[in-house]
Design an enzyme around this catalytic site. Sequence first.
Site, PDB file in Angstrom:
ATOM      1  N   PHE A 258       0.749  -1.118  -0.030  1.00 42.46           N
ATOM      2  CA  PHE A 258       0.014  -0.015   0.159  1.00 42.46           C
ATOM      3  C   PHE A 258       0.853   1.309  -0.073  1.00 42.46           C
ATOM      4  O   PHE A 258       0.331   2.418   0.332  1.00 42.46           O
ATOM      5  CB  PHE A 258      -1.020   0.037   1.230  1.00 42.46           C
ATOM      6  CG  PHE A 258      -1.781  -1.425   1.533  1.00 42.46           C
ATOM      7  CD1 PHE A 258      -2.520  -1.781   0.315  1.00 42.46           C
ATOM      8  CD2 PHE A 258      -1.436  -2.095   2.491  1.00 42.46           C
ATOM      9  CE1 PHE A 258      -3.012  -3.179   0.810  1.00 42.46           C
ATOM     10  CE2 PHE A 258      -2.089  -3.287   2.675  1.00 42.46           C
ATOM     11  CZ  PHE A 258      -2.916  -3.824   1.772  1.00 42.46           C
TER      12      PHE A 258
ATOM     13  N   GLY B 172      -0.163  -8.257  -4.349  1.00 41.93           N
ATOM     14  CA  GLY B 172      -1.728  -8.671  -4.008  1.00 41.93           C
ATOM     15  C   GLY B 172      -2.668  -8.144  -5.155  1.00 41.93           C
ATOM     16  O   GLY B 172      -3.707  -8.618  -5.274  1.00 41.93           O
ATOM     17  N   THR B 173      -2.196  -7.555  -6.104  1.00 41.51           N
ATOM     18  CA  THR B 173      -2.875  -6.933  -7.162  1.00 41.51           C
ATOM     19  C   THR B 173      -3.314  -7.793  -8.428  1.00 41.51           C
ATOM     20  O   THR B 173      -4.128  -7.644  -8.912  1.00 41.51           O
ATOM     21  CB  THR B 173      -2.309  -5.702  -7.933  1.00 41.51           C
ATOM     22  OG1 THR B 173      -1.003  -6.100  -8.216  1.00 41.51           O
ATOM     23  CG2 THR B 173      -2.473  -4.462  -7.005  1.00 41.51           C
TER      24      THR B 173
ATOM     25  N   THR C 285     -10.023  -9.717 -10.925  1.00 44.05           N
ATOM     26  CA  THR C 285      -9.016  -9.047 -10.097  1.00 44.05           C
ATOM     27  C   THR C 285      -9.445  -7.542  -9.932  1.00 44.05           C
ATOM     28  O   THR C 285      -9.028  -7.016  -8.828  1.00 44.05           O
ATOM     29  CB  THR C 285      -7.580  -9.237 -10.582  1.00 44.05           C
ATOM     30  OG1 THR C 285      -7.717  -8.982 -11.991  1.00 44.05           O
ATOM     31  CG2 THR C 285      -7.271 -10.807 -10.295  1.00 44.05           C
TER      32      THR C 285
ATOM     33  N   LYS D 190      -6.335   1.920 -17.552  1.00 42.10           N
ATOM     34  CA  LYS D 190      -6.063   3.205 -16.517  1.00 42.10           C
ATOM     35  C   LYS D 190      -5.835   2.042 -15.138  1.00 42.10           C
ATOM     36  O   LYS D 190      -6.354   1.369 -15.174  1.00 42.10           O
ATOM     37  CB  LYS D 190      -7.354   3.855 -16.549  1.00 42.10           C
ATOM     38  CG  LYS D 190      -7.476   4.946 -17.713  1.00 42.10           C
ATOM     39  CD  LYS D 190      -8.591   5.896 -17.389  1.00 42.10           C
ATOM     40  CE  LYS D 190      -8.723   6.998 -18.682  1.00 42.10           C
ATOM     41  NZ  LYS D 190     -10.114   7.565 -18.264  1.00 42.10           N
TER      42      LYS D 190
ATOM     43  N   GLY E  25      -5.894   0.141  -9.145  1.00 43.59           N
ATOM     44  CA  GLY E  25      -5.593  -0.318  -7.481  1.00 43.59           C
ATOM     45  C   GLY E  25      -5.683   0.747  -6.410  1.00 43.59           C
ATOM     46  O   GLY E  25      -6.048   0.249  -5.542  1.00 43.59           O
ATOM     47  N   GLU E  26      -6.085   2.073  -6.852  1.00 46.40           N
ATOM     48  CA  GLU E  26      -6.189   2.781  -5.863  1.00 46.40           C
ATOM     49  C   GLU E  26      -7.371   3.795  -5.995  1.00 46.40           C
ATOM     50  O   GLU E  26      -7.655   4.445  -5.067  1.00 46.40           O
ATOM     51  CB  GLU E  26      -4.927   3.901  -5.694  1.00 46.40           C
ATOM     52  CG  GLU E  26      -3.580   3.186  -5.225  1.00 46.40           C
ATOM     53  CD  GLU E  26      -2.365   3.849  -5.584  1.00 46.40           C
ATOM     54  OE1 GLU E  26      -2.023   4.669  -4.474  1.00 46.40           O
ATOM     55  OE2 GLU E  26      -2.082   3.994  -6.799  1.00 46.40           O
TER      56      GLU E  26
END
Length: 740
Positions: free
Chosen positions: A244, A470-471, A634, A701, A704-705
């Site tokens: 993170f 983990g992504t 995912t 794009k 993850g965040e």
Amino acid sequence: MSRAAPDPKRNMGEPAPRVDGRLKVTGEALYASDFSVRNPAFAFLVTSSIAKGRIKEIDLADALGVPGVLDVLTYENTKLNEVKYSTGGGGAATSWQNLGPEIGHDGQIVAVVLADSFEAAREGAYRTKISYAAEKPSSTFGSPGVTQEDASKANERAKELPQAGDAEAAISSAEVTLDAEYGTPTQHHNPIELFTTTCVWNDDELTVYEPSQFVFGLKNGVAQKLSIPAEHVRVVSPFVGGAFGSKAQLSPRTSFIAYAAKKLNRPVKLVVTRDQGFTVQTYRAETQHRIRFGAHRNGKIVGFIHEGQEITSRPDPYTVAGVEDSARLYHYGAVKTHVTIVHADRNTPGFMRSPPVVPYIYALESAMDELAIKLEMDPVELRRVNDSMTDSMGKQWSSRSLMQCYDEAAKAFGWQQRDARPGSMRDGDWLIGWGCASAVYPTHVGAAAARVRLIADGHARVQIAAHEIGTGVRTVVAQMAAERLGIPVSAVTVETGDTELPPSPVAGGSNQTASCCSVVMKACDAIRAKLAPQQSTVGSNTGAQESLADSFKRLKLGAIEEYAEFLPPGAKPDAIKNLYAGKPYLGGGSHGEKLMYAMGAEFVEVRVHAQTREIRVPRIVGAFAAGRLMNTRTARSQYMGAMIWGISSALHEATEIDTRNARYVNDNLADYLVPVNADIQQLEVILVPEEDNFVNPAGVKGIGELGNVGTAAAVANAVYHATGIRVRQLPIRLEKLLTI
Ligand code: MOS
């Protein structure tokens, strides 16, 4: 080179299960500290008990008397080179890199005890006696002794913050105005996998096993600290158990362990304890915001001012400067932004999931809700009125699907049934509130390299030093290779997380899928061109004339291997060379020719108990548009985790600071609150289709965040709707809703 348009109906976008799922659930996946090394010594850190001052005296007699203790590193016997601090990217996470004697924050590493067993090292650490000349520390906003600095002068990242027209004048002559202040607390990443380092020397060659979001940065940083050639350092980090942002940069601990292993001539293993992790690594700094709006009665905003303040350490000008994003989300007419850095006696903060946007968009989206209430307007309609394909500075979006996200999420949520009056939607003892907010995250893409080998039997191997945090990067890279080579995903092996492989950028800023897929696509296309120069596609599932085996036979080859380098627009020709040297190039967001961002809308239902003020979130719906999705499974999983984190930010998470000592109080997972299963009920993710071929060749794009941006504002807005109480300082806990 001919290149067929990628067909998203094939492997890409498929909800393929993780290629490493089995390894993970069976425990076969090796995390850094799982690697067995021969005859290791164990390290235990001693950290300072004061936040400011100097070490006066160190007494090691007791520590060295513990059976099994081999040595203790202190500033008196250990001094390493310093690596330049940088805000994100490569470089060091802090300027506090040696073992003293100056102390700059509570919990600074001051000694490293080395022993034959973990228990002996820990005992030795308890018996290491250090006395200090302590000074009174300044801990946070409002503490005496903090110093302020203009972010635009202190940090390159904040050099040119968005400004347009005369916002003060526009607001003072506006029909409706708003002036409100917001605050967000300190947060710590708390990845389940602790911060670990294991170092092994083989003559002059050092291998570092450490969970990392940027193995090439770590390799080069360690080499610099120890004055050894970078070619002599290998970093191995095949799986990372949560990061993170906390494992992105060089931390001081790594080189102490490398140095200790050299000194003892024996492998050394360190696992930092949970509480030490709060101070020997980074965290999300507390922020404050003042937002001013001017608007016409019809909701059109004419002026916007966003002033932010962020805490950092004494030496380092860390800043996220999220006005870069808040000042672009809508068309405001005139814009004024400013960010102040506040230096205190704290460890240096760092990136934490959605670093700029989580605090700044929380403030913006709370203020938007307050403005909608002043205007007596539906908050979704307020966003629609100020939606635009250019920002106030005149730059265009490469694509922007914010209102599509709002419309889809609103429909799924049933927003039309909302009675806008606060406290009007009651169910027995429960006050029901509905709120919404926008999510936004800049799209980054970086320079990257990869090697792909296709064998005549139809198997392929992809090598790229990507980071499996983990992504699911191995899975999407396998899908990309499978798609471009026309072979099944199960025929692709992906190797990651090792500096022996071609480099990829830091796994931060949600760039990894875009960067890795773009370069792997390039390598695969080069193989394809060699296989069948006349055709644009090969392989069985393309209906091509020649089978893969026949192509190899015709070429009289057993395998084809291609190494590729990918340079995004804006990257200088030496970007790959720099990447090998530990300096990543990331472009995109607001810095390119167009504004490149992913967007979303989140709708939340809260229930606040009329008597106890207990707060529940029974329902959350998020709709997100982020270009092409490599894998819907995912992707959904990223959004779910992020929205749960958003609920956590809204209601649970905060690192409490004892302001007398500038010390973190709740530095353990019992007292640092995060949601458990019982806190999360219905959670719906809507994937809004979007095509954007401008952002990068893969059309991806980052996601993850994105999902934990805006969630906290949506919850705060819903809490206001339920209770009529506007909480402007996170987290929202029940004591803030008590009215008697
Ligand atoms: Mo992420 S906080 O950009 O590692």
